[in-house]
Design a protein around this motif. Structure first.
Motif, PDB file in Angstrom:
ATOM      1  N   UNK A  70       0.926  -1.115   0.056  1.00 17.56           N
ATOM      2  CA  UNK A  70      -0.065   0.072   0.052  1.00 17.56           C
ATOM      3  C   UNK A  70       0.756   1.272  -0.067  1.00 17.56           C
ATOM      4  N   UNK A  71       0.404   2.399  -0.631  1.00 15.82           N
ATOM      5  CA  UNK A  71       1.084   3.594  -0.608  1.00 15.82           C
ATOM      6  C   UNK A  71       0.103   4.734  -0.788  1.00 15.82           C
ATOM      7  N   UNK A  72       0.582   5.938  -0.497  1.00  4.57           N
ATOM      8  CA  UNK A  72      -0.133   7.078  -0.982  1.00  4.57           C
ATOM      9  C   UNK A  72      -0.041   7.498  -2.287  1.00  4.57           C
ATOM     10  N   UNK A  73      -1.119   8.506  -2.729  1.00  4.66           N
ATOM     11  CA  UNK A  73      -1.065   8.731  -4.078  1.00  4.66           C
ATOM     12  C   UNK A  73       0.321   9.459  -4.625  1.00  4.66           C
ATOM     13  N   UNK A  74       0.929  10.300  -4.064  1.00  6.07           N
ATOM     14  CA  UNK A  74       2.351  10.919  -4.586  1.00  6.07           C
ATOM     15  C   UNK A  74       3.191   9.738  -4.889  1.00  6.07           C
ATOM     16  N   UNK A  75       3.467   8.660  -3.796  1.00  7.61           N
ATOM     17  CA  UNK A  75       4.518   7.643  -4.163  1.00  7.61           C
ATOM     18  C   UNK A  75       4.002   6.826  -5.427  1.00  7.61           C
ATOM     19  N   UNK A 122       6.047   6.085  -8.742  1.00  9.81           N
ATOM     20  CA  UNK A 122       6.183   4.940  -9.276  1.00  9.81           C
ATOM     21  C   UNK A 122       5.984   4.816 -10.996  1.00  9.81           C
ATOM     22  N   UNK A 123       4.682   5.266 -11.111  1.00  9.51           N
ATOM     23  CA  UNK A 123       4.050   5.453 -12.410  1.00  9.51           C
ATOM     24  C   UNK A 123       4.948   6.536 -13.442  1.00  9.51           C
ATOM     25  N   UNK A 124       5.456   7.326 -12.829  1.00 10.15           N
ATOM     26  CA  UNK A 124       6.164   8.353 -13.788  1.00 10.15           C
ATOM     27  C   UNK A 124       5.140   9.274 -14.363  1.00 10.15           C
ATOM     28  N   UNK A 125       4.090   9.260 -13.675  1.00  9.33           N
ATOM     29  CA  UNK A 125       2.848  10.398 -14.239  1.00  9.33           C
ATOM     30  C   UNK A 125       2.371  11.357 -13.318  1.00  9.33           C
ATOM     31  N   UNK A 126       1.853  12.217 -13.738  1.00  8.10           N
ATOM     32  CA  UNK A 126       1.068  13.363 -13.007  1.00  8.10           C
ATOM     33  C   UNK A 126       0.093  12.768 -11.946  1.00  8.10           C
ATOM     34  N   UNK A 127       0.073  13.577 -10.706  1.00 10.09           N
ATOM     35  CA  UNK A 127      -0.975  12.887  -9.911  1.00 10.09           C
ATOM     36  C   UNK A 127      -2.138  12.992 -10.023  1.00 10.09           C
ATOM     37  N   UNK A 128      -2.632  13.851 -10.931  1.00  3.79           N
ATOM     38  CA  UNK A 128      -4.073  13.897 -11.310  1.00  3.79           C
ATOM     39  C   UNK A 128      -4.426  12.687 -12.117  1.00  3.79           C
ATOM     40  N   UNK A 186      -2.949   9.942 -11.803  1.00  5.96           N
ATOM     41  CA  UNK A 186      -2.896   8.846 -11.255  1.00  5.96           C
ATOM     42  C   UNK A 186      -4.125   8.839 -10.294  1.00  5.96           C
ATOM     43  N   UNK A 187      -4.686   9.640  -9.784  1.00  3.41           N
ATOM     44  CA  UNK A 187      -6.035   9.758  -8.960  1.00  3.41           C
ATOM     45  C   UNK A 187      -6.953   9.159  -9.914  1.00  3.41           C
TER      46      UNK A 187
END
Length: 272
Positions: free
Chosen positions: A45-50, A54-60, A62-63
């Protein structure tokens, strides 16, 4: 030595991750969804910023993907500060995806029947009186046509084939073959074997062990590859030793061509 081992392990992990991504994409996930879900499985498990790191993508983005994964049933939210996301175990989450795909396929199969009925008059018929020579290409189309022909056969099917091509088709049309045998269709099969020691796989041998099927073998690639259905229709391919996708299937019900093929088959059969 240790460096080599670490490099090997890293390469193995990389390949395994790539294979995992491909599997998830085949199940219907987007590249982003597959990447996030696989990273959560691997890292916990991890929070969105992490996860965004990992994904190398903008947080928006990823959300958005995390919300989609939660709707699919592959990700759960763990309430807290900060908010964290964790992967649902594959045995639960992915099984639900697979079950849904089976449901969708079942619906598509039902709708196919309705759709086909709308065009019944334009469907292919093996009982046409008009003599034709037709060329069919593409692995899926060829296999579908061969299955249809076995299903429509009433009395006899005579086959001449090089072993690799025969096995490729047999493995995909086995259920159609078994049903034809149960209906009383008689099979005579001549196989070109690559060498003297080559034999049929055990499952193919077992399937052909019945009173309606006779198999004869000859060493070498036969110069022809043909199937004759009920002495009324025949298939043949340009290149008997090539893969099915590389050789168009020629189909004809012309009596001269069918008669010639039948006589040729009978001569080879009697000589073995």
């Amino acid at each position: 030595m240790q460096d080599l081992e670490e490099k090997y392990n890293a390469k193995t992990l990389h390949l395994s991750k790539n294979e995992g991504l491909q599997y998830l994409i085949q199940l219907g996930l987007t590249g982003m969804q597959a990447n996030i879900y696989l990273n959560l499985l691997l890292n916990g498990k991890a929070e969105a910023r992490i996860i965004a790191h990992w994904a190398g993508s903008p947080r928006t983005e990823v959300y958005r993907a995390l919300n989609e994964l939660q709707e699919i049933g592959l990700v759960d939210r763990e309430l807290g500060c900060p908010l964290k996301f964790k992967a649902v175990p594959p045995s639960l989450g992915l099984q639900a995806c697979i079950d849904e795909k089976f449901h969708d396929i079942s619906l598509l199969q039902t709708e196919l029947g309705y759709f086909s009925n709308q065009f019944q008059s334009n469907q292919e018929s093996d009982l046409e009186s008009e003599y034709k020579i037709i060329s069919i290409e593409g692995r899926r189309r060829i296999i579908a046509k061969i299955k249809q022909q076995h299903d429509a056969a009433n009395s006899s099917i005579d086959i001449i084939s090089f072993l690799p091509r025969f096995l490729y088709i047999a493995n995909r049309c086995m259920e159609n073959y078994k049903k034809a045998v149960e209906r009383g269709v008689k099979y005579r099969i001549i196989l070109g074997m690559p060498n003297h020691s080559q034999d049929l796989p055990s499952e193919i041998n077992r399937a052909h062990n019945n009173e309606n099927t006779t198999v004869k073998k000859v060493v070498g690639c036969l110069q022809m590859n043909s199937v004759i259905f009920d002495q009324e229709q025949m298939n043949f391919s340009h290149y008997p030793d090539r893969r099915i996708a590389e050789s168009p299937l020629i189909i004809t019900n012309h009596p001269c061509l069918v008669g010639f093929a039948q006589n040729s088959f009978q001569r080879i059969w009697d000589s073995l």
